[in-house]
Scaffold this active site. Structure first.
Site, PDB file in Angstrom:
ATOM      1  N   LYS A 148       2.567   9.825   8.184  1.00 60.91           N
ATOM      2  CA  LYS A 148       1.819   9.440   9.401  1.00 60.91           C
ATOM      3  C   LYS A 148       2.348  10.036  10.718  1.00 60.91           C
ATOM      4  O   LYS A 148       1.879  11.086  11.125  1.00 60.91           O
ATOM      5  CB  LYS A 148       1.704   7.919   9.459  1.00 60.91           C
ATOM      6  CG  LYS A 148       0.831   7.394   8.307  1.00 60.91           C
ATOM      7  CD  LYS A 148       0.209   6.053   8.569  1.00 60.91           C
ATOM      8  CE  LYS A 148      -0.924   5.782   7.604  1.00 60.91           C
ATOM      9  NZ  LYS A 148      -0.539   5.098   6.364  1.00 60.91           N
ATOM     10  N   ASP A 193       9.251   2.718   1.635  1.00 65.23           N
ATOM     11  CA  ASP A 193       8.072   3.473   2.050  1.00 65.23           C
ATOM     12  C   ASP A 193       7.902   3.257   3.547  1.00 65.23           C
ATOM     13  O   ASP A 193       7.374   2.243   3.989  1.00 65.23           O
ATOM     14  CB  ASP A 193       6.836   3.010   1.272  1.00 65.23           C
ATOM     15  CG  ASP A 193       5.598   3.838   1.632  1.00 65.23           C
ATOM     16  OD1 ASP A 193       5.646   4.576   2.634  1.00 65.23           O
ATOM     17  OD2 ASP A 193       4.588   3.731   0.909  1.00 65.23           O
ATOM     18  N   PHE A 227       0.855  -1.189   0.000  1.00 63.25           N
ATOM     19  CA  PHE A 227       0.000   0.000   0.000  1.00 63.25           C
ATOM     20  C   PHE A 227       0.885   1.231   0.000  1.00 63.25           C
ATOM     21  O   PHE A 227       1.750   1.383   0.857  1.00 63.25           O
ATOM     22  CB  PHE A 227      -0.932   0.039   1.217  1.00 63.25           C
ATOM     23  CG  PHE A 227      -1.868   1.219   1.176  1.00 63.25           C
ATOM     24  CD1 PHE A 227      -3.017   1.182   0.400  1.00 63.25           C
ATOM     25  CD2 PHE A 227      -1.574   2.383   1.880  1.00 63.25           C
ATOM     26  CE1 PHE A 227      -3.860   2.291   0.328  1.00 63.25           C
ATOM     27  CE2 PHE A 227      -2.418   3.492   1.809  1.00 63.25           C
ATOM     28  CZ  PHE A 227      -3.564   3.442   1.035  1.00 63.25           C
TER      29      PHE A 227
HETATM   30  C1  LIG Z   1      -0.811   5.344   4.903  1.00 62.74           C
HETATM   31  C2  LIG Z   1       0.241   4.970   3.943  1.00 62.74           C
HETATM   32  C3  LIG Z   1       0.464   5.706   2.766  1.00 62.74           C
HETATM   33  C4  LIG Z   1      -0.449   6.839   2.333  1.00 62.74           C
HETATM   34  O1  LIG Z   1      -0.431   7.906   3.205  1.00 62.74           O
HETATM   35  P1  LIG Z   1      -1.550   9.068   3.066  1.00 62.74           P
HETATM   36  O2  LIG Z   1      -1.096  10.098   4.059  1.00 62.74           O
HETATM   37  O3  LIG Z   1      -2.862   8.449   3.396  1.00 62.74           O
HETATM   38  O4  LIG Z   1      -1.498   9.567   1.681  1.00 62.74           O
HETATM   39  C5  LIG Z   1       1.523   5.357   1.964  1.00 62.74           C
HETATM   40  N1  LIG Z   1       2.329   4.334   2.281  1.00 62.74           N
HETATM   41  C6  LIG Z   1       2.160   3.599   3.408  1.00 62.74           C
HETATM   42  C7  LIG Z   1       3.109   2.491   3.716  1.00 62.74           C
HETATM   43  C8  LIG Z   1       1.101   3.887   4.272  1.00 62.74           C
HETATM   44  O5  LIG Z   1       0.889   3.130   5.350  1.00 62.74           O
END
Ligand SMILES: *Cc1c(COP(=O)(O)O)cnc(C)c1O
Length: 394
Positions: free
Chosen positions: A252, A223, A138
């Site tokens: 986050k 990520d 994700f």
């Molecule tokens: C939550 C998340 C995203 C997206 O972040 P947003 O602030 O919702 O755009 C991208 N990568 C990972 C691994 C995430 O957990």
């Protein structure tokens, strides 16, 4: 009558129906607790999906926000404010990175990383435009990010997506070796897959990815939007394996509840973002940066990395010790924990909520715990008791 009824009805009538009906309407939070409009109290083990790292309304974060808001709330990249420079500097002090670009969200950080990778090779005259990501990953909801995301449910009806993206199974180095080649710009991987259900990679996976990317001549992007900023007991999850990526995405936990994202990279790669190549009107907003700096200060000063490690181990061991027949696995690192059941976990989440514990789901069968990094033994014990009672009631 519930005071939450009016906002629920108005949202139902006027907001796009993007989110499942919420279990309650939030009034305010304090530390690990959330309160609804009727005064009910919840132990917050969701943290707004891993965002409120130092809890709700932390006095140092509140003071930093209000002080900054009383001075200046917005500058844009046309002007510099102290917070932008300080956040960039702090990220470089605690990570492999030398250069940082600030945005507002995880998806934006991922987009920045994608643009950096393609533009870097373009500037060198190398025809590398491809990305390799993993199944069940994700990376966010913007077009570039959903193209990388390895879950078809997020892509339904949105084609055509970004071309030149392929996906291989997570944890499979042989498959990655086959996919990363002469036209690959970057490989992007979550050190622990969060949204997929807190899936840990096999030992040596990140180091293996480093070798594969070096051999293929492409970039390695981690990520760390969910795993970063202390969530796993270290500032960044890549530290557990002692390998650094070329680019890292953060969001986050970084803003402590305010929208703040970052794309962090090396000196050489960072030079790709020369004037005009990339920008964001709100990115690195003064108030968000003030909240982010205060959050980073609290994590450091209160030794919350050690606390996340200790509390995470306690939670995992205690839930394992329940030895419940419906639990297939309890796994995680630090305070990023997944409880996988042999059945859908929705009813367990609902039963926990009835008993005042807020959690969330990651994948159909996994209850995900992302408590604030400030929890103590009392909160951990309380959560385990609720989970035990909820499993019994399920
Ligand atoms: C939550 C998340 C995203 C997206 O972040 P947003 O602030 O919702 O755009 C991208 N990568 C990972 C691994 C995430 O957990």
């Amino acid at each position: 009558m519930s005071r939450g009824l009016t906002p629920l009805l108005w949202a139902k009538a006027h907001a796009t129906p993007s989110y499942a009906p919420p279990p309650f309407v939030v009034s305010h939070g304090e530390g690990c607790r959330l309160f609804d409009l009727d005064g009910n109290r919840y132990l917050d083990f969701a943290s707004g999906i891993g965002v409120t790292a130092v809890g709700h309304a932390h006095p140092r974060v509140v003071a930093a926000i209000s002080e900054q808001a009383s001075k200046v709330c917005h500058t844009s990249g046309m002007l510099l404010h102290e917070g932008y420079a300080s956040v960039c500097r702090r990220i470089t002090e605690i990570s492999f990175a030398d250069r940082v670009f600030l945005g507002n969200s995880g998806a934006e950080a991922v987009e920045a990383a994608m643009k950096l990778a393609r533009r870097y090779f373009f500037d060198r005259g190398e025809a590398r435009t491809g990305f390799v990501a993993t199944h069940n990953s994700f990376h966010g909801r913007t077009y570039g990010a959903i193209s990388l995301t390895g879950q078809p449910k997020y892509q339904t009806g949105l084609a055509p997506l970004l071309p030149d993206v392929s996906h291989v199974p997570y944890g499979d180095l042989e498959a990655m070796k086959g996919a990363a080649g002469a036209t690959t710009a970057a490989v992007i991987v979550e050190p622990i897959q969060g949204n997929a259900g807190v899936r840990l990679a096999p030992d040596g996976y990140l180091a293996g990815l480093r070798d594969i990317c070096d051999a293929a001549g492409c970039l390695l992007i981690f990520d760390e939007v969910q795993t970063g900023i202390g969530r796993t007991g270290k500032w960044f999850a890549y530290e557990h394996e002692g390998v650094a990526p070329d680019v890292m995405t953060l969001a986050k936990g970084l803003g402590g509840g305010l929208p703040l994202g970052a794309m962090a990279t090396t000196e050489q790669l960072g030079q790709t973002f020369q004037v005009g190549v990339h920008a964001s009107t709100f990115g690195g907003n003064p108030v968000a940066c003030a909240a982010g700096l205060a959050t980073l200060d609290v994590i450091r000063d209160d030794d919350l990395l050690a606390n996340a490690t200790r509390m995470g181990a306690l939670l995992v061991e205690s839930v394992q010790a329940l030895d419940h027949p419906s639990i297939r696995e309890v796994r995680g690192r630090g305070l990023m924990i997944g409880i996988e059941l042999d059945r859908p976990a929705g009813p367990l989440k609902a039963a926990c909520l009835e008993r005042g514990l807020l959690t969330n789901l990651a994948g159909e069968k996994v209850l995900r715990l992302l408590p604030p990094l400030i929890i103590g033994e009392l909160e951990a014990d309380e959560a385990v008791s609720v989970i035990q009672a909820s499993l019994a009631a399920m």
